[in-house]
Design a protein around this motif. Structure first.
Motif, PDB file in Angstrom:
ATOM      1  N   ARG B  47     -42.320   0.931   8.364  1.00 49.79           N
ATOM      2  CA  ARG B  47     -41.228   1.458   9.147  1.00 49.79           C
ATOM      3  C   ARG B  47     -41.273   0.996  10.810  1.00 49.79           C
ATOM      4  NH1 ARG B  47     -38.691   5.829   7.174  1.00 49.79           N
ATOM      5  NH2 ARG B  47     -38.205   6.828   9.045  1.00 49.79           N
ATOM      6  N   SER B  82     -33.470  -5.716   4.952  1.00 57.16           N
ATOM      7  CA  SER B  82     -33.203  -4.652   4.015  1.00 57.16           C
ATOM      8  C   SER B  82     -34.381  -4.040   3.364  1.00 57.16           C
ATOM      9  CB  SER B  82     -31.707  -4.980   3.083  1.00 57.16           C
ATOM     10  OG  SER B  82     -32.400  -6.026   2.236  1.00 57.16           O
ATOM     11  N   MET B  83     -33.966  -2.742   2.976  1.00 59.41           N
ATOM     12  CA  MET B  83     -35.268  -1.964   2.596  1.00 59.41           C
ATOM     13  C   MET B  83     -34.790  -1.153   1.413  1.00 59.41           C
ATOM     14  SD  MET B  83     -37.121   0.624   5.321  1.00 59.41           S
ATOM     15  CE  MET B  83     -38.295   1.849   4.749  1.00 59.41           C
ATOM     16  N   PHE B  85     -36.024   2.108  -0.605  1.00 64.85           N
ATOM     17  CA  PHE B  85     -36.624   3.514  -0.411  1.00 64.85           C
ATOM     18  C   PHE B  85     -37.348   4.403  -1.498  1.00 64.85           C
ATOM     19  CE2 PHE B  85     -33.477   2.623   2.920  1.00 64.85           C
ATOM     20  CZ  PHE B  85     -34.236   2.705   4.158  1.00 64.85           C
ATOM     21  N   GLN B  86     -38.362   5.035  -1.466  1.00 67.52           N
ATOM     22  CA  GLN B  86     -38.838   5.607  -2.270  1.00 67.52           C
ATOM     23  C   GLN B  86     -37.897   6.740  -2.919  1.00 67.52           C
ATOM     24  OE1 GLN B  86     -41.872   8.028  -0.316  1.00 67.52           O
ATOM     25  NE2 GLN B  86     -43.082   8.089  -2.556  1.00 67.52           N
ATOM     26  N   SER B  87     -36.898   7.172  -2.381  1.00 66.83           N
ATOM     27  CA  SER B  87     -35.982   8.143  -2.849  1.00 66.83           C
ATOM     28  C   SER B  87     -34.896   7.025  -3.689  1.00 66.83           C
ATOM     29  CB  SER B  87     -35.453   8.973  -2.104  1.00 66.83           C
ATOM     30  OG  SER B  87     -34.596   8.405  -1.074  1.00 66.83           O
ATOM     31  N   ALA B  89     -32.402   6.217  -1.977  1.00 66.09           N
ATOM     32  CA  ALA B  89     -31.368   6.368  -1.080  1.00 66.09           C
ATOM     33  C   ALA B  89     -29.948   5.786  -1.599  1.00 66.09           C
ATOM     34  CB  ALA B  89     -31.632   5.651   0.167  1.00 66.09           C
ATOM     35  N   VAL B  90     -29.522   5.811  -2.605  1.00 67.13           N
ATOM     36  CA  VAL B  90     -28.510   5.182  -3.145  1.00 67.13           C
ATOM     37  C   VAL B  90     -27.223   6.434  -2.994  1.00 67.13           C
ATOM     38  CG1 VAL B  90     -26.890   4.737  -5.217  1.00 67.13           C
ATOM     39  CG2 VAL B  90     -29.265   3.984  -5.200  1.00 67.13           C
ATOM     40  N   ARG B 150     -28.583  -3.549  -3.716  1.00 66.38           N
ATOM     41  CA  ARG B 150     -27.849  -3.546  -2.612  1.00 66.38           C
ATOM     42  C   ARG B 150     -28.652  -4.020  -1.385  1.00 66.38           C
ATOM     43  NH1 ARG B 150     -27.652   2.846  -0.757  1.00 66.38           N
ATOM     44  NH2 ARG B 150     -29.987   2.428  -0.354  1.00 66.38           N
ATOM     45  N   ALA B 151     -30.028  -4.229  -1.525  1.00 67.56           N
ATOM     46  CA  ALA B 151     -30.810  -4.681  -0.662  1.00 67.56           C
ATOM     47  C   ALA B 151     -30.846  -6.158  -0.687  1.00 67.56           C
ATOM     48  CB  ALA B 151     -32.218  -4.121  -0.794  1.00 67.56           C
ATOM     49  N   LEU B 160     -37.923  -5.267   2.585  1.00 69.71           N
ATOM     50  CA  LEU B 160     -39.047  -4.171   2.544  1.00 69.71           C
ATOM     51  C   LEU B 160     -38.834  -3.135   1.495  1.00 69.71           C
ATOM     52  CD1 LEU B 160     -38.515  -3.346   6.604  1.00 69.71           C
ATOM     53  CD2 LEU B 160     -40.129  -4.902   5.566  1.00 69.71           C
ATOM     54  N   ASP B 162     -40.432   0.459  -0.077  1.00 67.45           N
ATOM     55  CA  ASP B 162     -41.330   1.586   0.442  1.00 67.45           C
ATOM     56  C   ASP B 162     -41.564   2.317  -0.851  1.00 67.45           C
ATOM     57  OD1 ASP B 162     -42.888   3.761   1.549  1.00 67.45           O
ATOM     58  OD2 ASP B 162     -41.183   4.649   2.524  1.00 67.45           O
TER      59      ASP B 162
END
Lengths: 552, 356, 355
Positions: B47, B82-83, B85-87, B89-90, B150-151, B160, B162
């Motif tokens: 982060r 770009s990243m 995420f664990q969730s 985040a869509v 998307r990333a 990145l 996570d």
């Protein structure tokens, strides 16, 4: 950064300053502003003032207990058993929730006035006795009236906790040989005790802060409570300083109660309830389910059917005392309000406009604050969250006194303006808006927003394109949760209205001076219908049951 | 494709150091994993690279341009990264296509260009047929693919990730590991991947940085990391292992119940007396009979204390006849030795890692 | 042109016809705008907005009728009628003064003590209406300095519900209220709210001393707020006796067919004189002046009389069935007594009745 500073400034303006002004004026000499304890001596040096405090405590305790007797069995029956007619009972609890206490009080005056109330007349007709058995003009009467309008709080608390108790908890007791009643009393209810106590505390606080119902009932019953006593301090000569001093214990009791509730809710029992519900089955009550249903109907009758029937009768009657006959029917009360009375139209419009603006303001501000708090955008951001919740512990009438002391006079000179009402309402309902906005925000993973940031979008773009669309439903829910109580708010409005900014609740209060029950009832019916329509549209838009998620 | 340099990066919260003086350099196009248990500082490090957290000290540079320092940081939206995420985040309020197009829209590309690139990208992640769906209508794996698309579609300088696979079920997780590596091989984006799962790190990464208590314990390619762990933590975290302590007198190293000649260790030993080795269960050999062709080291007679059949291999717990230390040994599934029986254990110094 | 009625709209308008007040009569009244009033009207029109009138002098229905009549007489002017009890109106006005935000233009109390106190504070604007000289002599000259003028008057007797109490049994003087047979059956207003009740209580204190109320409290009366509330209680059958029975509201209600009658006590009916003033610093001073003229006009008195109240103008005779103050024995305190005594009475009332 500037944006966040403005938000903090707003909170200080809305919450902190009025409370500080209240405390400061309680310690000031009226004319010179010098430090004095004289106000406290004047406020408590009178035996009647002390009696009013005791009366308020009696009222609060009575309401809290009676409301639990109504709410807990109903919540249990609806949440855990196969009682028939559950959706209907739920609907009635909702109806009780949207009925303003002062309207319930008017209904009950018509029902249980000692000589003229419908119930007493029925009793006389049935038994031939020479006087009635119910007297609404008494402490017991006031407790009943307040309890039937505030039991939904305890109901909501208890039933949402019960909804989380897994049947396995009960199975575990059953397998050891415990029967339904025993299981309920020893396992199920103890599991939700913290929730019940939470409900009890809320209805206690509601009861001691209430102004309208006591003004209608306690005055003729010849006793005072704290709120009606506070009103008297505003008689000529207006003694704001004494009023401030007299309202400090109300503030202290409320803070104490909240602290108590926090402690109770924070303890182990509750934690085991929250989390995954597990499988839930309804307990088969057998023939007892009809007994339960009967009890539920009784509660609904006391809180909704009976008062509503007599209110409707009065609203459409030439003279309510003449009873349910065709020649007594008229639309004139509505005609009078909507055509002849110059005030009513403007008042009705004011009510809904102010409530709407208040709801927008409270929801926007609380969303912004909840955002700052959850993203820790400023140091000490938790203090902001606390400030948003703080007005919950301030009884409306006390808040209004603080607002009046702080903003009515120059330099702001907001007396009699719509602004001061909307600001007062916004502060009063900020906690409701904040709780729902914060809950909505918590349900959204911050990563949703970070995904925007890392792809090159600014914070505001993330809020606009992702956060707001995702929060649409919970924001609409919060809006309605603020809107409904704002349409009927009396206790803070009564000190802040001017002649051109009157709202329905205040007009009802003024009309009630003359005992003009037909017109009062008609105005109440207009208020209720409009509220129910808006609530119905709201629940259609955002899904059922939003009301019952309150205060969780 | 860019070079990422972390120099002396730390993040402190009050008196707790979440990240403690990390140096890390990624070559252009390199794929590096940050691997470690929860709370080791790997996500905080990621982060900080993304710009969501500002370092307390140290600097972060990309291609020599300073992005983060205690004096100030470029916000995440201006880092061209770009990243994932664990969730995932869509964004649930946008369709698959709108999700993927979002970053391109922010870059003010033309409509047709966006459409073309989104189309291509969805093709690559095998999601073209679901372009108009909303995320709630997709499975977890599909959402993860959207998130990847998307990333990557914006061709970030740094990618990145996570813990991107931690919410998927086992089978899907395995499939997606290879998918991530495949995409890296296709686009060669400099990538930092945070995970607590060593298998994920080993499948995807060029190099793995093992982190513990806010520090990087060791950074190496997966093979070296496994075979030559430098610290007890790294040895224990990557795969299963036995730690054995010995006393080095210059000629022999005496362990509990057996000894090995120093000569067998090819001079990797230091001069200190106390030595600790990490020995993988798979790098020892257990046989029911005494081996006829002894290796460099003499076989050790052991007693079988426990065993478990795991299908692909046997797991034995043994103890040298003359000692008390227990050792875990894995053998081939045909190597069936009864509990309580004697057996011979053969150690291989080349497969023993000196960790202290 | 309708008289405004709460319970029965049709009946209300027929009442007007019964009284023989034809449309032409109203028209004649309308034609009686003096040049002075015309000037005021012109400057009032320029002010725009609504005149805000705080009044405690009648029930809401009569107050609204007065407001509508003013509006029909002076088209384009609007009156915002706020009917409350006197003490509530006074409280609001003093709140406004304290906040230096005057909202009220014309203040009509029923407690003349309010006018004395506010005048002393310099809260009123001086204006002597032309019509002030045209009222009955007994209503003239209460404030020689010209800050407040009596704009209405009313009588308080003992009301009773004829379905429950026969005329011979009805109390015919105030001390009859102490008879235990009325236990739980007397309705009263509250001096802490109603200006009428405040003056009434003071008058009875003058007559009989405060012991009268201490004894009355033993009869457990039902205490409302407005004096008009006692009439509602009689109509509802909640009480049989209105201990403080406002003649106007009660007779008006009886006219509509409610079983009500008013007894004029032999020891004297209480006469209330109720003043009005213009607030200093108000937003519509010209409209306020015109409204003061209107309140003192024969047209306004006619509306008062139509609603069974006293007329303050000699031209207007009382409504059929209503008895004028000049025809009976009336009792009333002096202005000085009211100014000093009403606050005392409120205090004593609170101690005796608990609220």
């Amino acid at each position: 950064m500037l944006v966040w500073l403005i938000l903090i400034g707003l909170l200080v303006f809305l919450v902190l300053n009025p409370i500080l002004r209240l405390i400061v004026s309680s310690l000031q000499q009226a004319d010179t502003g010098r430090f004095t304890l004289e106000n406290y001596r004047a406020a408590y040096g009178n035996i009647r003032h002390l009696q009013a405090l005791l009366n308020s405590l009696e009222l609060g305790v009575g309401v809290a207990l009676l409301a639990s007797c109504f709410a807990v069995p109903l919540a249990w029956a609806i949440s855990r058993t196969d009682m028939p007619g559950k959706p209907f009972i739920r609907l009635m609890v909702f109806a009780a929730f949207v009925t303003p206490p002062y309207l319930g009080a008017i209904g009950w005056i018509l029902l249980a006035g000692p000589n003229s109330g419908w119930l007493n007349k029925a009793w006389l007709a049935l038994t031939g006795a020479d006087h009635g058995i119910f007297n609404i003009y008494s402490m017991a009467g006031l407790i009943l009236v307040v309890a039937v309008t505030s039991f939904p709080y305890t109901f909501v608390f208890t039933s949402s906790a019960l909804d989380l108790v897994s049947s396995e908890m009960e199975d575990a007791a059953n397998i050891l040989g415990s029967r339904t009643l025993r299981t309920t009393l020893r396992v199920t209810l103890p599991l939700v005790t913290p929730a019940i106590i939470g409900g009890i505390i809320i209805s206690f606080l509601e009861a001691i802060a209430l102004f309208g119902a006591p003004a209608l009932i306690a005055l003729p019953a010849r006793f005072n409570v704290v709120s009606t006593q506070l009103w008297q301090f505003f008689e000529y000569p207006v003694r704001i300083e004494e009023a401030a001093a007299y309202s400090i214990p109300l503030l202290a009791i409320t803070v104490l109660m909240f602290w108590l509730q926090r402690r109770i809710l924070g303890r182990r029992g509750y934690a085991s309830v929250s989390g995954k519900g597990g499988e839930r089955r309804m307990i088969a009550l057998g023939p007892w389910r009809w007994v339960m249903f009967g009890y539920a109907l009784l509660v609904c009758a006391l809180s909704v059917f009976l008062p509503m029937i007599v209110l409707l009768q009065a609203a459409f009657a030439k003279a309510w005392g003449r009873g349910f006959s065709l020649d007594n029917l008229t639309l004139h009360n509505f005609y009078y309000l909507l055509v002849e009375q110059t005030q009513a139209k403007q008042t009705i419009l004011n009510t809904f406009v102010y409530a709407g603006v208040t709801a927008v303001a409270a929801v926007s501000l609380s969303l912004a604050i909840a955002y700052v708090v959850s993203r820790k955008l400023v140091p000490w951001s938790n203090v902001l969250g606390f400030l948003c919740i703080a007005p919950f512990v301030i009884p409306g009438i006390v808040l209004a006194i603080g607002f009046y002391a702080a903003y009515a006079s120059p330099p702001l000179a907001l007396y009699g303006t719509a602004t001061i009402l909307i600001l007062g309402f916004t502060t009063r309902f900020l906690p409701i808006a904040y709780t729902s906005s914060a809950a909505g925000l918590r349900s959204i993973n911050p990563e949703m927003e970070e995904a925007v940031r890392i792809l090159g979008g600014s914070r505001f773009l993330a809020i606009r394109r992702v956060l707001i669309p995702l929060l649409k439903k919970s924001l609409a829910g919060a809006w309605i949760l603020v809107f409904i109580p704002a349409t009927r708010e009396l206790s803070s409005a009564i000190f802040l209205v001017g002649p051109n900014t009157r709202v329905i609740s205040v007009m009802l209060f003024d009309l009630s001076e003359e005992g003009n029950f037909e017109v009062l009832a008609a105005l109440g019916v207009i208020l209720l219908i409009a509220t129910i329509v808006i609530a119905a549209i709201g629940s259609k838009l955002i899904g059922r049951d939003f009301m019952l998620r309150r205060n969780t | 494709m860019s070079r990422l340099t972390l120099t002396g990066i730390s993040k402190r919260y009050a008196d707790f150091a979440a990240v403690d003086n990390i140096d890390l350099e990624l070559q252009s196009g390199e794929f590096v994993s940050l691997l470690g248990p929860s709370g080791c500082g790997k996500t905080t490090t990621l982060r900080m690279i993304a710009g969501f957290v500002d370092p307390t000290s140290g600097t972060i540079e990309v291609d020599g341009e300073l992005l983060s320092s205690p004096k100030g940081s470029i916000p995440p939206d201006r880092r061209q990264m770009s990243m994932i995420f664990q969730s995932y985040a869509v964004w649930p309020n946008m369709t698959v296509e709108q999700n993927v197009a979002f970053g391109l829209e922010l870059r003010k590309l033309g409509k047709s260009e966006i459409k073309r690139r989104v189309g291509e990208m969805l093709e690559i992640v095998h999601m073209s047929h679901l372009a108009d769906r909303y995320p709630s209508e997709l499975s977890g794996g599909q959402q993860q693919r959207v998130s990847l698309a998307r990333a990557i579609v914006i061709r970030p300088s740094i990618l990145l990730l996570d813990e991107p696979l931690s919410n998927l079920d086992a089978a899907l997780r395995e499939e997606m590991r290879f998918e991530i590596r495949r995409l890296h091989d296709e686009f060669h984006i400099t990538t930092v991947y945070v995970t607590h799962d060593q298998a994920e790190a080993m499948v995807t990464s060029d190099r793995i940085a093992v982190m513990n208590h806010g520090r990087i314990e060791q950074i190496d390619d997966p093979r070296t990391l496994y075979d030559r762990p430098k610290t007890r933590f790294v040895a224990g975290f990557i795969g299963r292992t036995n730690f054995i302590e010995g006393d080095n007198d210059g000629h022999r190293i005496s362990f509990d119940g057996f000894a090995l000649p120093c000569a067998a260790f090819d001079g990797i030993l230091s001069s200190q007396r106390k030595t600790v080795f990490s020995v993988r269960p798979h790098s020892m050999w257990l046989s029911e009979t005494q081996p006829t062709t002894p290796g460099i080291c003499p076989p050790v007679e052991v007693l079988v204390l426990e065993r478990a059949f795991l299908g692909e291999h046997w797991d034995y717990v043994v103890k040298p006849r003359a000692g008390a230390t227990t050792l875990r040994v894995a053998t081939s599934p045909v190597n069936d030795i009864a509990v309580g029986a004697s057996a011979w254990l053969q150690l291989e110094p080349h497969q023993m890692a000196l960790i202290g | 042109m309708y008289s405004l009625r709460r319970r029965d709209f049709i009946l209300g308008s027929s009442t007007l016809l019964m009284l023989g007040i034809s449309q032409t009569a109203i028209g004649q009244l309308a034609a009686e705008i003096t040049p002075h009033e015309k000037d005021l009207y012109e400057s009032a029109k320029k002010e725009g907005g609504e005149l805000t009138w705080y009044t405690a002098q009648s029930d809401d229905i009569t107050a609204q009728a007065l407001g509508r009549s003013f509006e029909s007489l002076y088209p384009s002017l609007k009156v915002n009628v706020l009917r409350t009890t006197a003490q509530v109106a006074y409280q609001r006005v003093t709140q406004e003064i304290k906040a230096s935000a005057i909202q009220c233009d014309v203040f009509s109390s029923t407690d003349i003590g309010h006018s004395v106190a506010l005048k002393a504070r310099g809260a009123f604007e001086k204006f002597v209406p032309d019509n002030a000289s045209k009222v009955l002599d007994i209503y003239k000259g209460y404030d020689p300095d010209g800050y407040y003028f009596v704009t209405s008057a009313g009588l308080i007797g003992i009301g009773y519900n004829t379905a429950k109490v026969k005329e011979p049994d009805a109390p015919n003087n105030w001390t009859n209220l102490l008879d235990p047979k009325w236990n739980n059956n007397i309705a009263l207003g509250h001096p802490g709210f109603s200006g009428y009740v405040g003056t009434w209580a003071l008058t009875l204190r003058n007559q009989y001393g405060w012991e009268f109320f201490e004894k009355l409290a033993k009869n457990n009366p039902r205490v409302g707020r407005s004096i008009n509330d006692t009439v509602t209680m009689l109509n509802a059958g909640e009480s049989s006796i209105a201990g403080s029975g406002p003649a106007g509201t009660l007779l008006q209600s009886a006219q509509k067919g409610n079983p009500l009658a008013l007894s004029y006590p032999a020891d004297g009916t209480v006469l209330i004189i109720a003043p009005s003033s213009i607030m200093k610093g108000c937003k519509h001073p010209a409209t306020a002046r015109l409204f003061m003229e209107f309140l003192l006009s024969a047209r306004a008195s006619q509306i008062w009389a139509n609603h069974f109240n006293e007329s303050i103008r000699p031209e207007v005779s009382p409504h059929e069935g209503a008895i004028s103050a000049k025809d009976i024995k009336v009792i009333r305190p002096t202005v000085e007594q009211i100014t000093r005594g009403v606050p005392e009475v409120i205090k004593q009332w609170r101690e005796t009745f608990g609220v």
